[in-house]
Scaffold this active site. Structure first.
Site, PDB file in Angstrom:
ATOM      1  N   LYS A  33      -5.984  -0.366  -2.915  1.00  0.00           N
ATOM      2  CA  LYS A  33      -5.243   0.285  -2.074  1.00  0.00           C
ATOM      3  C   LYS A  33      -5.613   1.807  -2.016  1.00  0.00           C
ATOM      4  O   LYS A  33      -6.214   2.236  -2.879  1.00  0.00           O
ATOM      5  CB  LYS A  33      -3.737   0.028  -2.137  1.00  0.00           C
ATOM      6  CG  LYS A  33      -3.397  -1.408  -2.304  1.00  0.00           C
ATOM      7  CD  LYS A  33      -4.046  -2.404  -1.366  1.00  0.00           C
ATOM      8  CE  LYS A  33      -4.166  -3.871  -1.834  1.00  0.00           C
ATOM      9  NZ  LYS A  33      -2.879  -4.729  -1.488  1.00  0.00           N
TER      10      LYS A  33
HETATM   11  C1  LIG Z   1      -2.387  -6.068  -1.697  1.00  0.00           C
HETATM   12  C2  LIG Z   1      -1.670  -6.543  -0.691  1.00  0.00           C
HETATM   13  C3  LIG Z   1      -0.188  -7.326  -1.215  1.00  0.00           C
HETATM   14  C4  LIG Z   1       0.113  -7.442  -2.843  1.00  0.00           C
HETATM   15  O1  LIG Z   1       0.235  -6.044  -3.246  1.00  0.00           O
HETATM   16  P1  LIG Z   1       0.240  -6.309  -5.027  1.00  0.00           P
HETATM   17  O2  LIG Z   1       0.736  -4.666  -5.194  1.00  0.00           O
HETATM   18  O3  LIG Z   1      -0.941  -6.493  -5.684  1.00  0.00           O
HETATM   19  O4  LIG Z   1       1.615  -7.118  -5.273  1.00  0.00           O
HETATM   20  C5  LIG Z   1       0.685  -7.640  -0.101  1.00  0.00           C
HETATM   21  N1  LIG Z   1       0.298  -7.668   1.082  1.00  0.00           N
HETATM   22  C6  LIG Z   1      -0.780  -7.159   1.613  1.00  0.00           C
HETATM   23  C7  LIG Z   1      -1.152  -7.315   3.142  1.00  0.00           C
HETATM   24  C8  LIG Z   1      -1.850  -6.668   0.571  1.00  0.00           C
HETATM   25  O5  LIG Z   1      -2.880  -6.462   1.007  1.00  0.00           O
END
Ligand SMILES: *Cc1c(COP(=O)(O)O)cnc(C)c1O
Length: 412
Positions: free
Chosen positions: A200
């Site tokens: 992210k």
């Molecule tokens: C990465 C992601 C998540 C999960 O995030 P984590 O921090 O790994 O739990 C949930 N929804 C979307 C759309 C994502 O891209």
């Protein structure tokens, strides 16, 4: 050599081009010394400061730090009262966590399709998916691109349904509402949830954040992420009186540590420049790839500004996704398959989810109503995009894609 000359010589970059690369440096190394040398490594000053700074940056009244976006989404549904027997509407075309959290609450995910061109929900399908069991909508801002929240909020308000934004990928993205730009996470729905996984925009290794403007929800979130404890560690440590804590409801351990928060605070400072650079890289992709016939480039609606967490392109008809990805890997370029379809995974058996279209498949795999989701999974790939990416690397990606498409189309 100028970048102009580089673009003409088109030499292969010295190293492999990854799909993403977190931007971490001296500032983060320095920052972790604070909790490590103080000895206060969880639920202390760093977490509290990270929450304040995060809320300020996105324009929310409250922020609550947790261990992941999955934890954030689960807590969000939990405090909004989602429970067994309820339905929560979302998209199948998302990371599996978007729907798993619905099942953690004992509720049923109801999937609706995405738009034919983009990767976000087709909001025209929303009204039909609502039943008397519908408790909430999880609005996913897929790949960092804001979804059409205005339409979602309108339908939700008419039906008295809560809206949780899955903004895992969308920190730094913006959306226009009533003529004003606001940051994703401001939040426009009830609660927005973010991820700090390395894929992210900013990272704390793992981590997540909830934002809300509802102070009652914020207080409860703060307790629930720490076992439901009614007094936080900072208050207890600062008190000259003995304080015994109480647990009035069932909580969770979804804590973010102070070591992670210290890193997160430095990452936040980098965010504006990161978004600016990612947007510049997206402009280059748009310019370099728009001439390729049949290749579908991601479009930004005029009411949205993406942080370009991912740059996802649709392959021309007849091009095999796996073969193309292999050719690019052979040329030193990592790619990823487009976003998954949750309803196609073995963890989602018939009966464990429902399709949002009336009279449809009742959760059978061959659901014709999710065809745009399925087509996007099969025909799109994500290209490398990270702030340290050089012009040479980006042009190499573009040329590799062009070459690979050409050779596959010739073979066909
Ligand atoms: C990465 C992601 C998540 C999960 O995030 P984590 O921090 O790994 O739990 C949930 N929804 C979307 C759309 C994502 O891209």
């Amino acid at each position: 050599m100028t970048s102009e000359q580089i673009s003409h010589t088109m030499t292969k970059p010295q190293s492999f081009i990854p799909i993403a690369k977190p931007l971490l440096g001296e500032a983060e190394l320095e920052a972790v010394k604070r909790p490590l040398s103080s000895g206060w490594v969880t639920q202390g000053r760093e977490v509290a400061a990270f929450e304040v700074e995060f809320a300020e940056l996105v324009g929310a009244a409250h922020a609550c730090a947790v261990s992941s976006c999955t934890a954030a989404l689960h807590l969000a549904l939990h405090v909004l009262g989602v429970s067994p027997g309820d339905e929560v509407i979302t998209v199948s075309h998302s990371f599996i966590a978007s729907a798993n959290v619905i099942r953690y609450c004992g509720a049923t995910p109801v999937f609706i399709d995405i738009e034919a061109t983009g990767y976000n929900v087709d909001t025209r399908l929303l009204a039909e998916a609502i039943t008397e069991k519908t408790k909430a909508i999880i609005a996913v801002h897929q790949l960092g691109m804001p979804c059409d929240l205005a339409s979602i909020l309108a339908v939700a308000a008419q039906n008295n349904i809560a809206v949780v934004e899955d903004a895992a990928c969308a920190l730094g993205s913006q959306i226009q509402r009533d003529g004003c730009w606001s940051n994703i996470g401001a939040p426009l729905g009830d609660i927005a949830c973010f991820s700090f996984h390395p894929r992210k925009l900013i990272t704390t290794g793992d981590g997540g954040m909830l934002t809300t403007n509802r102070s009652g929800l914020a207080e409860r979130l703060g307790r629930l992420r720490q076992h439901g404890m009614d007094v936080n560690d900072r208050i207890r440590h600062a008190s000259s009186q003995v304080i015994n804590e109480h647990y009035s409801e069932l909580g969770f351990n979804y804590r973010l540590t102070d070591i992670q928060a210290a890193i997160g605070r430095e990452q936040l400072k980098r965010l504006p420049a990161m978004v600016q650079q990612r947007r510049a890289l997206a402009v280059v992709y748009q310019a370099e790839l728009s001439a390729i016939e049949g290749l579908g480039l991601p479009l930004e609606p005029d009411w949205a500004r993406s942080n370009w967490q991912s740059y996802c392109v649709r392959l021309p008809a007849g091009v095999d996704q796996a073969q193309l990805m292999q050719l690019m890997l052979d040329a030193g370029v990592a790619t990823r398959r487009g976003v998954m379809c949750i309803h196609r995974e073995a963890a989602y058996r018939p009966g464990q989810w429902r399709c949002g279209s009336l009279g449809c498949c009742d959760g059978l795999k061959a659901c014709g109503q999710l065809r745009h989701s399925e087509a996007a999974q099969a025909q799109s790939i994500i290209l490398p995009l990270y702030v340290q990416m050089t012009k040479q690397e980006q042009l190499w990606v573009c040329n590799t894609l062009k070459g690979a498409l050409q050779s596959l189309l010739e073979r066909a």
